[in-house]
Design a protein around this motif. Sequence first.
Motif, PDB file in Angstrom:
ATOM      1  N   LYS A 452       8.818   6.534   0.398  1.00  0.00           N
ATOM      2  CA  LYS A 452       8.842   7.114   1.734  1.00  0.00           C
ATOM      3  C   LYS A 452       7.471   6.969   2.448  1.00  0.00           C
ATOM      4  O   LYS A 452       7.533   6.642   3.702  1.00  0.00           O
ATOM      5  CB  LYS A 452       9.242   8.750   1.222  1.00  0.00           C
ATOM      6  N   VAL A 453       6.601   7.371   1.698  1.00  0.00           N
ATOM      7  CA  VAL A 453       5.232   7.469   2.606  1.00  0.00           C
ATOM      8  C   VAL A 453       4.667   5.991   2.726  1.00  0.00           C
ATOM      9  O   VAL A 453       4.343   5.777   3.768  1.00  0.00           O
ATOM     10  CB  VAL A 453       4.012   8.132   1.515  1.00  0.00           C
ATOM     11  N   LEU A 454       5.200   5.130   1.900  1.00  0.00           N
ATOM     12  CA  LEU A 454       4.840   3.696   1.942  1.00  0.00           C
ATOM     13  C   LEU A 454       5.467   3.080   3.227  1.00  0.00           C
ATOM     14  O   LEU A 454       5.045   2.415   3.952  1.00  0.00           O
ATOM     15  CB  LEU A 454       5.155   2.906   0.593  1.00  0.00           C
ATOM     16  N   ARG A 455       6.719   3.414   3.248  1.00  0.00           N
ATOM     17  CA  ARG A 455       7.682   3.022   4.433  1.00  0.00           C
ATOM     18  C   ARG A 455       6.896   3.441   5.611  1.00  0.00           C
ATOM     19  O   ARG A 455       6.935   2.732   6.609  1.00  0.00           O
ATOM     20  CB  ARG A 455       8.862   3.561   4.285  1.00  0.00           C
ATOM     21  N   ILE A 456       6.453   4.821   5.701  1.00  0.00           N
ATOM     22  CA  ILE A 456       5.771   5.218   7.035  1.00  0.00           C
ATOM     23  C   ILE A 456       4.640   4.371   7.490  1.00  0.00           C
ATOM     24  O   ILE A 456       4.467   4.003   8.358  1.00  0.00           O
ATOM     25  CB  ILE A 456       5.566   6.646   6.818  1.00  0.00           C
ATOM     26  N   CYS A 457       3.903   3.909   6.282  1.00  0.00           N
ATOM     27  CA  CYS A 457       2.792   3.367   6.694  1.00  0.00           C
ATOM     28  C   CYS A 457       2.835   1.812   6.967  1.00  0.00           C
ATOM     29  O   CYS A 457       2.168   1.183   7.868  1.00  0.00           O
ATOM     30  CB  CYS A 457       1.792   3.255   5.298  1.00  0.00           C
ATOM     31  N   GLU A 458       3.847   1.249   6.125  1.00  0.00           N
ATOM     32  CA  GLU A 458       4.335  -0.023   6.657  1.00  0.00           C
ATOM     33  C   GLU A 458       4.800  -0.406   7.947  1.00  0.00           C
ATOM     34  O   GLU A 458       4.401  -1.277   8.853  1.00  0.00           O
ATOM     35  CB  GLU A 458       5.184  -0.816   5.513  1.00  0.00           C
ATOM     36  N   GLN A 459       5.698   0.616   8.300  1.00  0.00           N
ATOM     37  CA  GLN A 459       6.208   0.800   9.653  1.00  0.00           C
ATOM     38  C   GLN A 459       4.974   0.729  10.716  1.00  0.00           C
ATOM     39  O   GLN A 459       5.207   0.215  11.937  1.00  0.00           O
ATOM     40  CB  GLN A 459       7.042   1.677  10.096  1.00  0.00           C
ATOM     41  N   ARG A 460       3.910   1.159  10.576  1.00  0.00           N
ATOM     42  CA  ARG A 460       2.753   1.553  11.593  1.00  0.00           C
ATOM     43  C   ARG A 460       1.764   0.698  11.261  1.00  0.00           C
ATOM     44  O   ARG A 460       0.418   0.860  11.689  1.00  0.00           O
ATOM     45  CB  ARG A 460       2.484   2.923  11.462  1.00  0.00           C
ATOM     46  N   GLN A 461       1.792  -0.466  10.345  1.00  0.00           N
ATOM     47  CA  GLN A 461       0.818  -1.416   9.985  1.00  0.00           C
ATOM     48  C   GLN A 461      -0.537  -0.719   9.439  1.00  0.00           C
ATOM     49  O   GLN A 461      -1.499  -1.237  10.088  1.00  0.00           O
ATOM     50  CB  GLN A 461       0.374  -2.330  11.346  1.00  0.00           C
ATOM     51  N   MET A 462      -0.362   0.243   8.638  1.00  0.00           N
ATOM     52  CA  MET A 462      -1.493   1.003   8.053  1.00  0.00           C
ATOM     53  C   MET A 462      -2.012   0.303   6.631  1.00  0.00           C
ATOM     54  O   MET A 462      -1.593   0.727   5.924  1.00  0.00           O
ATOM     55  CB  MET A 462      -1.142   2.398   8.156  1.00  0.00           C
ATOM     56  N   THR A 463      -2.548  -0.956   6.968  1.00  0.00           N
ATOM     57  CA  THR A 463      -2.646  -1.738   5.689  1.00  0.00           C
ATOM     58  C   THR A 463      -3.669  -1.059   4.800  1.00  0.00           C
ATOM     59  O   THR A 463      -3.121  -1.123   3.606  1.00  0.00           O
ATOM     60  CB  THR A 463      -3.506  -2.923   6.106  1.00  0.00           C
ATOM     61  N   GLU A 464      -4.594  -0.491   5.073  1.00  0.00           N
ATOM     62  CA  GLU A 464      -5.382   0.198   4.108  1.00  0.00           C
ATOM     63  C   GLU A 464      -4.720   1.262   3.298  1.00  0.00           C
ATOM     64  O   GLU A 464      -4.786   1.483   2.057  1.00  0.00           O
ATOM     65  CB  GLU A 464      -6.694   0.841   4.641  1.00  0.00           C
ATOM     66  N   GLN A 465      -3.876   2.037   4.119  1.00  0.00           N
ATOM     67  CA  GLN A 465      -3.309   3.156   3.543  1.00  0.00           C
ATOM     68  C   GLN A 465      -2.077   2.474   2.402  1.00  0.00           C
ATOM     69  O   GLN A 465      -1.984   3.142   1.334  1.00  0.00           O
ATOM     70  CB  GLN A 465      -2.520   3.903   4.506  1.00  0.00           C
ATOM     71  N   VAL A 466      -1.638   1.520   2.960  1.00  0.00           N
ATOM     72  CA  VAL A 466      -0.415   0.782   2.114  1.00  0.00           C
ATOM     73  C   VAL A 466      -0.916   0.315   0.604  1.00  0.00           C
ATOM     74  O   VAL A 466      -0.677   0.472  -0.353  1.00  0.00           O
ATOM     75  CB  VAL A 466       0.225  -0.487   2.948  1.00  0.00           C
ATOM     76  N   ARG A 467      -2.230  -0.224   0.800  1.00  0.00           N
ATOM     77  CA  ARG A 467      -2.968  -0.678  -0.510  1.00  0.00           C
ATOM     78  C   ARG A 467      -3.282   0.341  -1.328  1.00  0.00           C
ATOM     79  O   ARG A 467      -3.119   0.428  -2.805  1.00  0.00           O
ATOM     80  CB  ARG A 467      -4.022  -1.510  -0.213  1.00  0.00           C
ATOM     81  N   SER A 468      -3.755   1.532  -0.731  1.00  0.00           N
ATOM     82  CA  SER A 468      -4.161   2.705  -1.559  1.00  0.00           C
ATOM     83  C   SER A 468      -2.968   3.428  -2.198  1.00  0.00           C
ATOM     84  O   SER A 468      -3.195   3.765  -3.382  1.00  0.00           O
ATOM     85  CB  SER A 468      -4.734   3.800  -0.554  1.00  0.00           C
ATOM     86  N   ILE A 469      -1.992   3.456  -1.750  1.00  0.00           N
ATOM     87  CA  ILE A 469      -0.813   4.245  -2.183  1.00  0.00           C
ATOM     88  C   ILE A 469      -0.204   3.146  -3.210  1.00  0.00           C
ATOM     89  O   ILE A 469       0.014   3.769  -4.346  1.00  0.00           O
ATOM     90  CB  ILE A 469       0.388   4.361  -1.233  1.00  0.00           C
ATOM     91  N   CYS A 470      -0.183   2.089  -3.092  1.00  0.00           N
ATOM     92  CA  CYS A 470       0.295   1.141  -4.109  1.00  0.00           C
ATOM     93  C   CYS A 470      -0.446   1.310  -5.229  1.00  0.00           C
ATOM     94  O   CYS A 470      -0.205   1.099  -6.463  1.00  0.00           O
ATOM     95  CB  CYS A 470       0.562  -0.260  -3.539  1.00  0.00           C
ATOM     96  N   LYS A 471      -1.998   1.056  -5.070  1.00  0.00           N
ATOM     97  CA  LYS A 471      -2.807   1.248  -6.148  1.00  0.00           C
ATOM     98  C   LYS A 471      -2.914   2.554  -6.967  1.00  0.00           C
ATOM     99  O   LYS A 471      -2.579   2.373  -8.239  1.00  0.00           O
ATOM    100  CB  LYS A 471      -4.370   1.266  -5.728  1.00  0.00           C
ATOM    101  N   ILE A 472      -2.354   3.426  -6.365  1.00  0.00           N
ATOM    102  CA  ILE A 472      -2.312   4.914  -6.974  1.00  0.00           C
ATOM    103  C   ILE A 472      -1.051   4.793  -7.905  1.00  0.00           C
ATOM    104  O   ILE A 472      -1.001   5.334  -9.145  1.00  0.00           O
ATOM    105  CB  ILE A 472      -2.153   6.024  -5.907  1.00  0.00           C
ATOM    106  N   MET A 473       0.051   4.407  -7.374  1.00  0.00           N
ATOM    107  CA  MET A 473       1.386   4.445  -8.112  1.00  0.00           C
ATOM    108  C   MET A 473       1.004   3.340  -9.237  1.00  0.00           C
ATOM    109  O   MET A 473       1.823   3.746 -10.254  1.00  0.00           O
ATOM    110  CB  MET A 473       2.305   4.213  -7.014  1.00  0.00           C
ATOM    111  N   ALA A 474       0.506   2.165  -8.950  1.00  0.00           N
ATOM    112  CA  ALA A 474       0.343   1.201  -9.963  1.00  0.00           C
ATOM    113  C   ALA A 474      -0.541   1.907 -11.232  1.00  0.00           C
ATOM    114  O   ALA A 474      -0.082   1.784 -12.430  1.00  0.00           O
ATOM    115  CB  ALA A 474      -0.473   0.037  -9.538  1.00  0.00           C
ATOM    116  N   LYS A 475      -1.548   2.337 -10.751  1.00  0.00           N
ATOM    117  CA  LYS A 475      -2.355   3.469 -12.160  1.00  0.00           C
ATOM    118  C   LYS A 475      -1.434   4.308 -12.815  1.00  0.00           C
ATOM    119  O   LYS A 475      -1.469   4.659 -13.973  1.00  0.00           O
ATOM    120  CB  LYS A 475      -3.502   3.883 -11.431  1.00  0.00           C
TER     121      LYS A 475
END
Length: 652
Positions: A452-475
């Motif tokens: 849900k958070v990722l979708r919010i960031c992607e819709q608003r072109q928040m590239t750094e936040q998208v990368r950060s969320i994905c990294k956190i979830m990957a870890k």
Amino acid sequence: MWEIEELDVEPITTVIPWVNSSKSRLGFEWGPGDMLFYETVKGGGPKGKVCPLIHVVRKDEEMYSPILRKLFNESHHIFVGLQRSQEESASKPKTHQFVSISKNYRSVIRACIEELQHIAVSSAVSALTAQDYNQISILLAVELIWNLCEILFIEAAPAGTLLLHLLDWVQVHNAGVDDEAQELLHSEDPAQHPKFWDVVICYVLQGRIQEARQLLAKQATQKPAASSMFKTMDGLLKKMPVFNPSGNQTLTEFELKWGHWHEECNRHLEDSSFASNSNMETVCKILLGDKDTLLSQKKHLTNWYHFLVTQLLYTHPAVKPQDLQYYAQECMDMFLKNQIEPEPLDSILLAAFKFDILQVIKDCSIALNNWWFVAHLTDLLDHCRLLQSHNLHFGSNLREFLLLEYASGLFTHHSLWQLAVDYFDYCPEFGKAYLELHIERVSLDTERKALKVLRICEQRQMTEQVRSICKIMAKKSLHNNRLGSALSWSIRAKDAGFATLISDRFLEDYCSRGSFSDLELIDNLGTSMLLSDRLTFLGKYCEFHRLYGEKRFTEAAKLLLSLMTARLAPRSFWMTLLTDALPLLEQKKVIFSAEQTYELMQCLEELTSSDQNEHPSEQEDDIEITKVELLRLALARNLASAIVQEGSVNAF
């Protein structure tokens, strides 16, 4: 609009251990919107004992009330609807549209008040907390202020109509007389009820003339001797002029007619028409707007603004908006003459009567316990073009500043943060920057919430936040040994280094188990496998197994050889690849050509020569020697078969 994920659980209790110190001390810890406040004590406490004096101080405590969360949710829909209607509307918005939106906000406030009051009187609930009662009083004040601002600022009622709206305002917010009237009417003899005249006078003070006439008629039938006096009073009440905005009568004509009626009331008072009944005489003096009489009815007026509206009704019914401030100040001074300093509510209402919008907002920001009221009211007033001149010195206008503060408060709540996103969206100057800062603080407890958070960031072109969320979830996924999920998140993050690490874990897992987990995911990587060389190898290696399983041995052999010769495979995995080649080398039909067999031999020799520099255990050394000997034997046989087969073909 996304669905709000409710996580209404009790917060985890944090234990503060005893600490050795020479004296008692205080400590605190700041959290996202909360402060943990605790007391440390003198040393010598028994082992394992904890300090009981721990307090969690919340900045916006009311956000944790279920009923008030309904207020935040419903008002959010109204807010978003207003913003979208302004974006889509080509023409200038009409005043009645803003009035309708204002009433929608007030209806939400009223619904929350009624729900809290219902709980207060419900037999199923013994009592509300002090905080709940405090919340009711705050909401009542908020509704009172908003209603007045709607009349004065949004609707901007002109002279004549203005007083009618103010009368409605007083009646709505002073409805206690209705309960007394019901008690009176349900009694055996209403005319003899001890509260009869109190109710009549309350009705007259609120301008509810018809209700007052109906009650007086009940007593007139029981007192034939005073029928003339009651008839005179009924005539005065019946003839009282009331301005009709939709009629043909002009304001000047109304004032003239009202003046004649006022003179008639005064004449009856001077003629002592009501001298035999003190209550009737009091009613007549009220109709004349006598200040001393009105002030003597403080118990029925209850507050100075009721006194103001009543006095205007019976002295200046055609009051102009610009004159309100003078009458308001005078009435407040007269009504509160023994009070050293007015209450915050009094100051706010007086500022509204003075048409000082900025002061209203400022005082409300100080007096009220959160930013909800000032944020939504200011937004509405800004759309009405009433705040265009109010800009702040640090870059943002007043509307945006208050919306940012309100939305920041919402972000401290475990589910209301989702509402805050829309508020930030409609703050053009600093909204995105605030959202970027706050979105990083959202706790990613579940994959559903993370998506849900990722979708919010992607819709608003928040590239750094998208990368950060994905990294956190990957870890997190990698920590829980969920390799497929970890790989999926690292690909979304476009993190080549982490994708390589997870690919290595997949290969290690394969070596220990002999099979791949999440094979379907790896098979469907597509172009994503190009993120890193190791991920490419993983995808291609799984493709090799798929080809082998489909008995497409020639294609499988070619792919296996390319993985080694192209150096995509890590050196530590070469022996596994060569071992995978064994079944293909042992096939009756020659799979590897002579040239391919030479390349496999070269890879084997390169691997064995490099392994000689390492010092494995004796047992591991025996196993490796056996593997190498088997491979050399298989390669030699295959080479011989390939040469014979290729020679036979060339001979023909």
